[in-house]
Motif scaffolding. Structure first.
Motif, PDB file in Angstrom:
ATOM      1  N   MET A  31      -5.744  -2.670  14.751  1.00  0.00           N
ATOM      2  CA  MET A  31      -5.035  -3.642  13.946  1.00  0.00           C
ATOM      3  C   MET A  31      -5.146  -3.200  12.486  1.00  0.00           C
ATOM      4  N   LYS A  32      -4.004  -2.839  11.908  1.00  0.00           N
ATOM      5  CA  LYS A  32      -3.972  -2.409  10.522  1.00  0.00           C
ATOM      6  C   LYS A  32      -3.908  -3.620   9.603  1.00  0.00           C
ATOM      7  N   THR A  33      -4.566  -3.516   8.461  1.00  0.00           N
ATOM      8  CA  THR A  33      -4.499  -4.615   7.504  1.00  0.00           C
ATOM      9  C   THR A  33      -3.092  -4.702   6.934  1.00  0.00           C
ATOM     10  N   ASN A  34      -2.619  -5.907   6.735  1.00  0.00           N
ATOM     11  CA  ASN A  34      -1.300  -6.096   6.149  1.00  0.00           C
ATOM     12  C   ASN A  34      -1.333  -7.067   4.973  1.00  0.00           C
ATOM     13  N   MET A  35      -2.547  -7.343   4.478  1.00  0.00           N
ATOM     14  CA  MET A  35      -2.709  -8.257   3.350  1.00  0.00           C
ATOM     15  C   MET A  35      -3.339  -7.512   2.181  1.00  0.00           C
ATOM     16  N   GLY A  36      -2.748  -7.692   1.009  1.00  0.00           N
ATOM     17  CA  GLY A  36      -3.281  -7.093  -0.199  1.00  0.00           C
ATOM     18  C   GLY A  36      -4.438  -7.900  -0.759  1.00  0.00           C
ATOM     19  N   VAL A  37      -5.086  -7.352  -1.763  1.00  0.00           N
ATOM     20  CA  VAL A  37      -6.250  -8.000  -2.376  1.00  0.00           C
ATOM     21  C   VAL A  37      -5.858  -9.339  -2.992  1.00  0.00           C
ATOM     22  N   PHE A  38      -4.754  -9.377  -3.725  1.00  0.00           N
ATOM     23  CA  PHE A  38      -4.330 -10.627  -4.358  1.00  0.00           C
ATOM     24  C   PHE A  38      -4.100 -11.711  -3.316  1.00  0.00           C
ATOM     25  N   ASP A  39      -3.429 -11.380  -2.249  1.00  0.00           N
ATOM     26  CA  ASP A  39      -3.137 -12.333  -1.184  1.00  0.00           C
ATOM     27  C   ASP A  39      -4.421 -12.865  -0.557  1.00  0.00           C
ATOM     28  N   ARG A  40      -5.371 -11.973  -0.332  1.00  0.00           N
ATOM     29  CA  ARG A  40      -6.641 -12.380   0.275  1.00  0.00           C
ATOM     30  C   ARG A  40      -7.425 -13.311  -0.645  1.00  0.00           C
ATOM     31  N   VAL A  41      -7.495 -12.971  -1.920  1.00  0.00           N
ATOM     32  CA  VAL A  41      -8.218 -13.807  -2.889  1.00  0.00           C
ATOM     33  C   VAL A  41      -7.521 -15.151  -3.051  1.00  0.00           C
ATOM     34  N   PHE A  42      -6.208 -15.142  -3.099  1.00  0.00           N
ATOM     35  CA  PHE A  42      -5.446 -16.377  -3.243  1.00  0.00           C
ATOM     36  C   PHE A  42      -5.703 -17.322  -2.066  1.00  0.00           C
ATOM     37  N   ARG A  43      -5.736 -16.785  -0.861  1.00  0.00           N
ATOM     38  CA  ARG A  43      -6.016 -17.611   0.319  1.00  0.00           C
ATOM     39  C   ARG A  43      -7.430 -18.200   0.279  1.00  0.00           C
ATOM     40  N   ILE A  44      -8.385 -17.409  -0.169  1.00  0.00           N
ATOM     41  CA  ILE A  44      -9.755 -17.921  -0.288  1.00  0.00           C
ATOM     42  C   ILE A  44      -9.813 -19.049  -1.311  1.00  0.00           C
ATOM     43  N   LEU A  45      -9.132 -18.881  -2.440  1.00  0.00           N
ATOM     44  CA  LEU A  45      -9.120 -19.930  -3.467  1.00  0.00           C
ATOM     45  C   LEU A  45      -8.471 -21.213  -2.953  1.00  0.00           C
ATOM     46  N   ILE A  46      -7.393 -21.083  -2.208  1.00  0.00           N
ATOM     47  CA  ILE A  46      -6.744 -22.265  -1.615  1.00  0.00           C
ATOM     48  C   ILE A  46      -7.690 -22.936  -0.619  1.00  0.00           C
ATOM     49  N   THR A  74       4.696 -10.618  12.498  1.00  0.00           N
ATOM     50  CA  THR A  74       5.840 -11.176  13.210  1.00  0.00           C
ATOM     51  C   THR A  74       7.120 -11.045  12.384  1.00  0.00           C
ATOM     52  N   PHE A  75       7.011 -11.321  11.079  1.00  0.00           N
ATOM     53  CA  PHE A  75       8.179 -11.266  10.205  1.00  0.00           C
ATOM     54  C   PHE A  75       8.359  -9.918   9.508  1.00  0.00           C
ATOM     55  N   GLY A  76       7.488  -8.960   9.807  1.00  0.00           N
ATOM     56  CA  GLY A  76       7.613  -7.626   9.225  1.00  0.00           C
ATOM     57  C   GLY A  76       7.219  -7.548   7.764  1.00  0.00           C
ATOM     58  N   LEU A  77       6.373  -8.456   7.312  1.00  0.00           N
ATOM     59  CA  LEU A  77       5.932  -8.482   5.916  1.00  0.00           C
ATOM     60  C   LEU A  77       4.586  -7.801   5.771  1.00  0.00           C
ATOM     61  N   HIS A  78       4.296  -7.330   4.567  1.00  0.00           N
ATOM     62  CA  HIS A  78       2.960  -6.853   4.238  1.00  0.00           C
ATOM     63  C   HIS A  78       2.798  -6.845   2.728  1.00  0.00           C
ATOM     64  N   THR A  79       1.611  -7.191   2.274  1.00  0.00           N
ATOM     65  CA  THR A  79       1.322  -7.179   0.843  1.00  0.00           C
ATOM     66  C   THR A  79       0.307  -6.108   0.505  1.00  0.00           C
ATOM     67  N   ASN A  80      -0.104  -5.349   1.490  1.00  0.00           N
ATOM     68  CA  ASN A  80      -1.057  -4.260   1.285  1.00  0.00           C
ATOM     69  C   ASN A  80      -0.275  -3.003   0.937  1.00  0.00           C
ATOM     70  N   LYS A  81      -0.310  -2.629  -0.321  1.00  0.00           N
ATOM     71  CA  LYS A  81       0.498  -1.489  -0.778  1.00  0.00           C
ATOM     72  C   LYS A  81      -0.006  -0.164  -0.256  1.00  0.00           C
ATOM     73  N   SER A  82      -1.248  -0.070   0.196  1.00  0.00           N
ATOM     74  CA  SER A  82      -1.775   1.208   0.683  1.00  0.00           C
ATOM     75  C   SER A  82      -1.212   1.591   2.050  1.00  0.00           C
ATOM     76  N   ASN A  83      -0.556   0.651   2.742  1.00  0.00           N
ATOM     77  CA  ASN A  83       0.036   0.947   4.050  1.00  0.00           C
ATOM     78  C   ASN A  83       1.504   1.367   3.976  1.00  0.00           C
ATOM     79  N   ASP A  84       2.051   1.489   2.776  1.00  0.00           N
ATOM     80  CA  ASP A  84       3.470   1.872   2.636  1.00  0.00           C
ATOM     81  C   ASP A  84       3.718   3.267   3.127  1.00  0.00           C
TER      82      ASP A  84
END
Length: 68
Positions: free
Chosen positions: A1-16, A58-68
């Motif tokens: 399972m490859k990561t598909n979440m960037g650092v900002f997204d992960r931190v934002f979810r933790i803050l929420i 599922t929607f083909g999204l990713h915020t992890n720029k290192s997987n481009d």
């Protein structure tokens, strides 16, 4: 399972998640709304730590720029 979440997204979810927990423990939210938001909080924390969001895949999204 490859990561598909960037650092900002992960931190934002933790803050929420922390904000929801604060609202719950200060009794600002309660009842069914609290239960639903606590489930969302658990999902946010889990996906933040593993760096993978099934909905992104599922929607083909990713915020992890290192997987481009």
């Amino acid at each position: 399972m490859k990561t598909n979440m960037g650092v900002f997204d992960r931190v934002f979810r933790i803050l929420i998640a922390v904000a929801i927990l604060i609202l719950y423990f200060t009794h600002i939210i309660s009842g069914t709304v609290a239960v639903v938001l606590l489930v969302v909080t658990g999902i946010f924390i889990l996906t933040s730590f593993i760096g993978f969001c099934p909905l992104y895949r599922t929607f083909g999204l990713h915020t992890n720029k290192s997987n481009d």
